[in-house]
Design a protein around this motif. Structure first.
Motif, PDB file in Angstrom:
ATOM      1  N   LEU A 260      31.105 -28.435   0.779  1.00 20.89           N
ATOM      2  CA  LEU A 260      31.931 -29.480   0.190  1.00 20.89           C
ATOM      3  C   LEU A 260      31.968 -30.742   1.047  1.00 20.89           C
ATOM      4  CD1 LEU A 260      33.611 -29.610  -2.405  1.00 20.89           C
ATOM      5  CD2 LEU A 260      35.595 -28.849  -1.085  1.00 20.89           C
ATOM      6  N   THR A 261      31.877 -30.571   2.365  1.00 14.29           N
ATOM      7  CA  THR A 261      32.038 -31.708   3.271  1.00 14.29           C
ATOM      8  C   THR A 261      30.754 -32.491   3.522  1.00 14.29           C
ATOM      9  OG1 THR A 261      31.524 -30.428   5.251  1.00 14.29           O
ATOM     10  CG2 THR A 261      33.825 -30.428   4.502  1.00 14.29           C
ATOM     11  N   GLY A 262      29.604 -31.882   3.250  1.00 19.15           N
ATOM     12  CA  GLY A 262      28.349 -32.511   3.649  1.00 19.15           C
ATOM     13  C   GLY A 262      28.226 -32.617   5.154  1.00 19.15           C
ATOM     14  N   GLY A 263      28.930 -31.780   5.891  1.00 13.57           N
ATOM     15  CA  GLY A 263      28.897 -31.798   7.345  1.00 13.57           C
ATOM     16  C   GLY A 263      29.849 -32.778   7.978  1.00 13.57           C
ATOM     17  N   LYS A 264      30.600 -33.539   7.184  1.00  9.84           N
ATOM     18  CA  LYS A 264      31.516 -34.537   7.726  1.00  9.84           C
ATOM     19  C   LYS A 264      32.835 -33.894   8.177  1.00  9.84           C
ATOM     20  CE  LYS A 264      30.010 -38.541   4.957  1.00  9.84           C
ATOM     21  NZ  LYS A 264      28.878 -37.933   4.240  1.00  9.84           N
ATOM     22  N   LYS A 265      33.521 -34.613   9.070  1.00  8.02           N
ATOM     23  CA  LYS A 265      34.860 -34.202   9.482  1.00  8.02           C
ATOM     24  C   LYS A 265      35.872 -34.923   8.592  1.00  8.02           C
ATOM     25  CE  LYS A 265      34.089 -32.831  14.250  1.00  8.02           C
ATOM     26  NZ  LYS A 265      34.528 -32.987  15.664  1.00  8.02           N
ATOM     27  N   ILE A 266      36.517 -34.160   7.742  1.00  9.09           N
ATOM     28  CA  ILE A 266      37.460 -34.700   6.760  1.00  9.09           C
ATOM     29  C   ILE A 266      38.832 -34.097   7.027  1.00  9.09           C
ATOM     30  CG2 ILE A 266      38.037 -34.758   4.303  1.00  9.09           C
ATOM     31  CD1 ILE A 266      34.921 -34.557   3.867  1.00  9.09           C
ATOM     32  N   ALA A 267      39.837 -34.920   6.996  1.00  7.38           N
ATOM     33  CA  ALA A 267      41.216 -34.451   7.141  1.00  7.38           C
ATOM     34  C   ALA A 267      42.012 -34.916   5.928  1.00  7.38           C
ATOM     35  CB  ALA A 267      41.840 -34.982   8.430  1.00  7.38           C
ATOM     36  N   GLY A 268      43.187 -34.370   5.763  1.00  9.67           N
ATOM     37  CA  GLY A 268      44.000 -34.782   4.626  1.00  9.67           C
ATOM     38  C   GLY A 268      45.329 -34.068   4.601  1.00  9.67           C
ATOM     39  N   THR A 269      46.132 -34.425   3.614  1.00  8.08           N
ATOM     40  CA  THR A 269      47.464 -33.854   3.489  1.00  8.08           C
ATOM     41  C   THR A 269      47.907 -33.945   2.038  1.00  8.08           C
ATOM     42  OG1 THR A 269      49.710 -33.932   4.410  1.00  8.08           O
ATOM     43  CG2 THR A 269      48.651 -36.048   3.958  1.00  8.08           C
TER      44      THR A 269
END
Length: 348
Positions: A260-269
């Motif tokens: 789902l991320t494509g290897g990226k660092k994703i954060a959220g809330t």
């Protein structure tokens, strides 16, 4: 002693005195600061944050991190004036009145316990939202959370009993049970069909009149979900409901092929309900700082928090608006493939 030296001595004494007073004076404020982040598709203490048993799972990469807010202070551990002053100067923290975090009738321990319950409920709801998104069927169950002392249900119904039916009608939710009980005249009996452990029972419970004359049995119910496979979530001491969106995304990522991320660092809330709708949270400014410090470049933001987030977003952190779990998945797909719409936060 010269007049200049005397002035400096007096000024120094006053500064020292103010410092001592500031260190001793306790004030009814709470300092909110960026808390730890946890990658929902990673590990905590060498254990997966999300474990799924009895269902196919797939490899993941990158990060889908939940973010938290740490607090200092409270009714039983008030901060001193100097700590509050430092907080007011620091742009990465917020100093708020104590009552915004701790209601007057709630102790710090009670707030912690409530946060723990909210986290547990959030995890179950996040699982329900993910399974709904994947169209994997599950059902809702009603359990006995407690029985009230000296009420008819005491000793007849037990904590943990699953209420399957009431007067022969399926107990599809807690409202059905409550409405059926209230339809009786006080003194009449209600028949509960329950599953206790691995055994099924029929339990007849008399009713009594409540404060407004309605029939009641004195049972406190809890709605829960019955999933077709096991989903365990391990986040240590983190509490509250605001990680719901990130839990759902982590579960989805593990249950579906591809990353789902494509290897990226994703954060959220964002809070989440079983239908996948994302709700607002508190402490957005501190959570964004925590996300940036963890290496995230993208921050999934509840739509209701977008205006506030835009006023405090750290440089280099891209805000992506999350109205629902479905829209968040679509946004991540667009970010990964370079095709499609990535909804952005807009100033309110």
């Amino acid at each position: 002693m010269s007049r200049r030296a005397l002035t400096l001595l007096i000024a120094g004494f006053l500064v020292l005195a103010l410092g001592v007073i500031g260190a001793m004076q306790r004030v009814p404020y709470v300092v909110l600061s960026p808390g730890p982040t946890e990658n929902t598709i990673g590990e905590v203490d060498k254990k997966p944050v999300i474990s799924i048993k009895d269902h196919q799972t797939y490899p993941t990469s990158g990060a889908l991190s939940l973010v938290t807010v740490a607090y200092q202070g409270g009714p039983s551990a008030r901060i001193d004036l100097l700590t509050a002053l430092r907080g007011w100067i620091d742009p990465t923290v917020a100093v708020v009145p104590e009552e915004t975090i701790f209601a007057p009738d709630r102790s710090a321990q009670q707030v912690e316990e409530e946060n723990t319950v909210e986290m547990t409920n959030s995890q179950e709801t996040a699982t329900a939202a993910a399974l709904n998104e994947l169209k994997i069927p599950f059902r809702m169950i009603v359990t006995v959370g407690a029985t009230q002392k000296d009420r008819p249900a005491e000793g007849k119904l037990q904590v943990g009993d699953v209420i399957d039916s009431v007067d022969g009608k399926p107990a599809t939710n807690a409202d059905v049970v409550s409405d059926t009980v209230r339809a009786h005249k006080p003194g009449e009996a209600v028949v509960f069909g329950v599953t206790r452990g691995s055994e099924k029972h029929e339990v007849s419970v008399p009713t009594v009149a409540g404060p407004e004359g309605q029939a009641l049995v004195g049972v406190e119910m809890r709605s829960a979900y019955k999933f077709p496979f096991k989903v365990d979530i391990n986040v240590g001491d983190v509490g509250g409901p605001s990680a719901g969106l990130m839990f759902s995304l982590g579960i989805l990522d593990k249950l579906t092929p591809g990353e789902l991320t494509g290897g990226k660092k994703i954060a959220g809330t964002g809070t989440i309900d079983e239908k996948g709708q994302v709700g607002p949270i508190g402490g957005i400014a501190q959570k964004m700082v925590g996300a940036k410090d963890s290496g995230a470049t993208i921050f999934l933001t509840p739509a209701a928090n977008c205006a506030e987030a835009m006023r405090a977003v750290p440089e280099g952190l891209r805000l992506v608006r999350a109205d629902s779990l479905h829209s968040a998945v679509e946004a991540l797909d667009a970010l990964r493939t370079g095709q499609g719409n990535v909804p952005a936060c807009e100033a309110g």
